[in-house]
Design an enzyme around this catalytic site. Structure first.
Site, PDB file in Angstrom:
ATOM      1  N   LYS A   1      -0.399  22.775  45.036  1.00  0.00           N
ATOM      2  CA  LYS A   1      -0.634  23.405  46.443  1.00  0.00           C
ATOM      3  C   LYS A   1      -1.916  24.456  45.873  1.00  0.00           C
ATOM      4  CE  LYS A   1       0.457  26.794  48.391  1.00  0.00           C
ATOM      5  NZ  LYS A   1      -0.503  28.087  48.656  1.00  0.00           N
TER       6      LYS A   1
ATOM      7  N   GLY B   1       3.640  33.894  40.885  1.00  0.00           N
ATOM      8  CA  GLY B   1       3.364  34.659  41.954  1.00  0.00           C
ATOM      9  C   GLY B   1       4.293  35.657  42.168  1.00  0.00           C
ATOM     10  N   SER B   2       4.714  36.010  43.368  1.00  0.00           N
ATOM     11  CA  SER B   2       5.639  37.027  43.665  1.00  0.00           C
ATOM     12  C   SER B   2       7.130  36.900  43.651  1.00  0.00           C
ATOM     13  CB  SER B   2       5.380  37.592  44.910  1.00  0.00           C
ATOM     14  OG  SER B   2       5.838  36.717  46.020  1.00  0.00           O
TER      15      SER B   2
ATOM     16  N   GLY C   1       8.278  34.796  46.502  1.00  0.00           N
ATOM     17  CA  GLY C   1       7.858  33.668  46.667  1.00  0.00           C
ATOM     18  C   GLY C   1       8.553  32.702  45.748  1.00  0.00           C
ATOM     19  N   GLY C   2       8.561  33.011  44.432  1.00  0.00           N
ATOM     20  CA  GLY C   2       9.509  32.148  43.460  1.00  0.00           C
ATOM     21  C   GLY C   2      11.150  31.997  43.602  1.00  0.00           C
TER      22      GLY C   2
ATOM     23  N   GLU D   1       7.191  32.280  37.229  1.00  0.00           N
ATOM     24  CA  GLU D   1       6.946  33.437  36.608  1.00  0.00           C
ATOM     25  C   GLU D   1       6.436  34.639  37.694  1.00  0.00           C
ATOM     26  OE1 GLU D   1       2.744  34.617  34.791  1.00  0.00           O
ATOM     27  OE2 GLU D   1       4.217  36.259  35.718  1.00  0.00           O
TER      28      GLU D   1
ATOM     29  N   CYS E   1      -0.222  39.992  35.181  1.00  0.00           N
ATOM     30  CA  CYS E   1       1.331  39.884  35.137  1.00  0.00           C
ATOM     31  C   CYS E   1       1.600  40.764  34.215  1.00  0.00           C
ATOM     32  CB  CYS E   1       1.671  38.594  34.604  1.00  0.00           C
ATOM     33  SG  CYS E   1       0.857  37.370  35.912  1.00  0.00           S
TER      34      CYS E   1
ATOM     35  N   GLU F   1       7.898  46.130  40.384  1.00  0.00           N
ATOM     36  CA  GLU F   1       6.331  45.859  39.986  1.00  0.00           C
ATOM     37  C   GLU F   1       5.370  46.590  41.223  1.00  0.00           C
ATOM     38  OE1 GLU F   1       4.992  41.995  39.316  1.00  0.00           O
ATOM     39  OE2 GLU F   1       3.271  42.464  38.317  1.00  0.00           O
TER      40      GLU F   1
END
Lengths: 524, 524
Positions: free
Chosen positions: B184, B241-242, B245-246, B265, B302, B393
């Protein structure tokens, strides 16, 4: 050594203050002395705190120290002698020969992990050397090793009071990895668990290790186990048991502020494919082998052959006739607990009540209340393919024969299977093509693929996989038997430009432990 | 090569029939041609079906074939030349030199995985030889290898349009393992993704592989990604990603009939401990190094140093004075997207509004709407320890200095940290004891520990770990950078008494691929 009816919170023998429970002799239903007070939330917290306090010191032991500790546990278990065997027989209803064999398997397993710790492959140590002159920027010195994850919760299984219990495979592999262990002993084997627990606690002391390396709790219900998995100091879980039990622990683990992995070995029907050539050559012999595997230990193995898949025809009829003859003459053996026997009766009644399922035979009733009668069912593949519930495990000596129209339908059945611990193929002359077509389907659906044998009997070696895709286990990337099991309790850590005097010995230039390592990708 | 505005469903270039989207130049906010139609549920199903159809053939390729395929992808990416660099610069706002370097890192990564596939350590092949004369029962022949799990869904990251995107580390490691990949693509890099997607699709064709080995989808919202993770043919997920999202993908993966692993991650503040000796020796130099690491790439790494931990005193004051001077003179750089810039503004405003947090300085505003201004905050350790949200973060060039009373409080802060990708220690004369006490705490909390450097700059090597305990990643047992990443997409399978003519080459006696193996536990 008289049983004291206590748990072990580190080195402390503590009588649980929760509701008292006893084990029962499943042959007679009689309670077995002594009574065991069960654990409370406070006991869980105490055990976890001691485990957390011991974690850094224990993971910092040398491979040789951990190996010697595992060997010491094995010796201490052997020192328990007949007392352990007698108690395990009384609590499980399993034959004396089987328990003796299981004891030897348990100590051999500890010694195999001792060898594996010394061999050091588990550390997967890698060094990428600094490249100070690299352009545009120098490359730093990078070193990787695998490190113990921290305290591990282990749940004793009902069907292996020694080999999958207090000092069984999960405990051995976690201790080998460098993780303290908190065991929740199975309530059916309280005395066996106390004896083995005393052996482990003695070995901790003998080896001069921090007491928190090992604790053993008992529980009256599920709350203690759930509290253990929820405790933030626990970093991974090993479990062998029912799907409902495994999934409940996994839900708890996933709902934590910091989720942790649960390695739950849960359910499998272990399909066995009888290919046409094999049936032509040896239908009767296969039936005898099958009946032996099915009824071994009252069918109470994770790898019990609960599903036979074959193409209809006169050879299958011969197989079924022999299987029925042998099984009908088999006397039911005492099952492990009243609850397991009751669940077996429910599962087999459910099978029988399913439209399209026929009962081919039932064995002779055994002695006592909890004898499990062997049962063989059959169903047409067309029916099987439309009823996923026919893949549910009936824990015990029951098996269903799925009768296929042709070899193509055999493949359809294979493709419809859920994840399994094992998948078996019996083949003969002319079966090569069918077998080759089945193989990739089975590779996707099982942890172990075996030919021309029976799935019961799990070797404890380097190449064994006792695992498999969901729902056989909660994590198909691992195994709970064999040396690869150690990997469940490790995680990689990278050290970048860490000064030599601070580097752990596992990744130091000196390589004091003599671990195998890859340097810039090449094995040294 | 003119961009066509299409997705790749296997070899088919398909314009998505979902709502059209475009990328934007973040420096100007101007939309970039062409428009991309987005994927539908049908596109997801088509891509997954082709991936599933290709899975057995692709995993059955030899290591040499897969390695050549990875190398061919690298060549095809290089063939894209300046067009790829120009487009990635336009879509990301990142400097041309950085994008060129990232392209080289991406192709080097593909070639490293090619070497690793050939080296064969990933297969972890083990053979336990049969013991036909063993008593009481013979030991069967047992062979183990690691096998590709099946189709993998990969999500392109916002901050590395090449190295963590269509042909980035997740894709390279999944393809190396033998898994088809459905990507994606990130909606901020549609043209870059199409170009790299065409390179991969061309390499599939050049290599004579089944077309389903690679697909690339675009999406207007989260639905396509969720449908992809929910598709029963997908067996694992790679995501960078965020945290939101994860975790959303992980919930979907866990709710499937057959749950699958998600390697996400997600977030890290990458604590940096400045020990007293280091500050005494080189406070100003450390401050300059810190400011450079913090503002590199507008802080969109990251591994950006978002937390500095140090003991109060004149040396820390000197460090802060220099850091403030350098950062205050730093011009804000364009951030990757309008959304990322807005989130950065929200996060830093939230920090500033937190009681006890002081803003020490802000950099100069940059050009354009989406320039992120560097910001430095400070907070007393006593406050920090009571406010876990200060560990969230703030993606961008913001960092918070946690000021400790004494070295003991430094350890308290370390012990209170969540899981991180990295943890850094700067040390000097007299710091050895403090550093040694910190090390085990950091080993438990980070995937990579580095000394006397800065965490930005992640080497792609064998020993790298770009991973770490939750919430840095969803699975702290792995890494998303470096050759160990291949292990995420493999599972062990055991072959028991499988006839030689049916054994896969990876575990055959002939060992045609020359894989390293352990025989009865010993390396051969």
């Amino acid at each position: 050594m008289p049983l004291k009816g206590t748990m072990f919170i580190g080195a402390e023998r503590r009588p649980g203050s929760g509701p008292a429970i006893t084990s029962y002799d499943p042959r007679t239903g009689a309670p077995l002395e002594p009574a065991y007070g069960t654990g409370t939330d406070e006991d869980v917290a105490d055990a976890c705190e001691r485990a957390a306090s011991a974690a850094v010191a224990y993971r910092s032991t040398s491979p040789g120290e951990r190996a010697a500790f595992l060997e010491r546990i094995a010796e201490r278990i052997e020192d328990l002698g007949d007392e352990l065997v007698d108690r395990a027989v009384a609590e499980s209803g399993l034959p004396r020969g089987r328990i003796g064999g299981e004891r030897d398997r348990t100590t051999a397993q500890l010694r195999l992990f001792a060898d594996e710790v010394r061999a050091g492959e588990w550390a997967d140590t890698r060094i990428d050397q600094a490249l100070p002159d690299r352009r545009p920027a120098p490359r730093p010195d990078l070193r990787q090793r695998h490190l113990a994850v921290g305290p591990v919760a282990v749940f004793g299984a009902s069907n292996f009071p020694l080999a999958f219990s207090v000092a069984g495979g999960d405990t051995a592999s976690a201790l080998a990895a460098g993780c303290p262990v908190v065991v929740k002993g199975h309530s059916a084997h309280l005395g066996t668990s106390e004896l083995v627990g005393s052996a482990v606690a003695d070995a901790v002391r003998d080896s001069g290790l921090p007491e928190g390396v090992f604790s053993l709790l008992f529980a009256a219900g599920n709350e203690v186990g759930q509290a253990l998995v929820a405790d933030p100091r626990i970093r991974a879980v090993g479990f062998t048991g029912s799907q409902a039990g495994g999934l409940a622990l996994q839900r708890t683990a996933a709902a934590r502020a910091v989720p942790i992995p649960v390695y739950a070995e849960m359910s499998s029907v272990n399909p066995v494919f009888l290919l046409p050539g094999a049936l032509r050559e040896r239908a009767a012999g296969l039936a005898e082998g099958f009946a032996g595997s099915l009824t071994l230990g009252a069918g109470q193995f994770c790898t019990n052959p609960g599903l036979i898949v074959a193409v209809d025809g006169p050879e299958l009829t011969e197989f079924l006739a022999t299987a029925v003859r042998v099984l009908a003459a088999t006397t039911g053996q005492t099952m492990l607990t009243e609850g397991i026997h009751a669940a077996y009766e429910r599962s087999t009644a459910g099978l029988l009540a399913t439209e399209g399922v026929r009962e081919l035979c039932a064995g002779l009733p055994g002695e006592g209340e909890n004898a499990g009668v062997a049962r063989l069912f059959s169903v047409a593949a067309d029916v099987f393919l439309g009823r996923p519930e026919l893949q549910d495990e009936a824990f015990g000596a029951a098996s269903t024969v799925v009768i296929c129209r042709d070899p193509e339908q055999l493949r359809e059945v294979a493709a419809a299977l859920r994840g399994q611990l094992t998948a078996t193929v019996h083949h003969g002359e002319g079966d090569r093509e069918v077998a080759a077509a089945l193989l990739p389907l089975l590779e996707d659906r099982a942890g172990r693929i075996l030919f021309d044998g029976w799935p019961t009997g799990v070797e404890v070696t380097h190449a064994m996989v006792h695992g498999g895709p969901y729902p056989a286990t909660s994590d198909g990337r691992t195994t709970s038997v064999g040396t690869l099991a150690i990997r469940r309790f490790l995680r990689p850590v990278c050290y970048q430009n860490v000064p030599a005097e601070l580097l752990p010995p596992e990744v130091s230039d000196e390589n004091a432990y003599g671990l195998p390592r890859r340097v810039d990708g090449a094995r040294r």
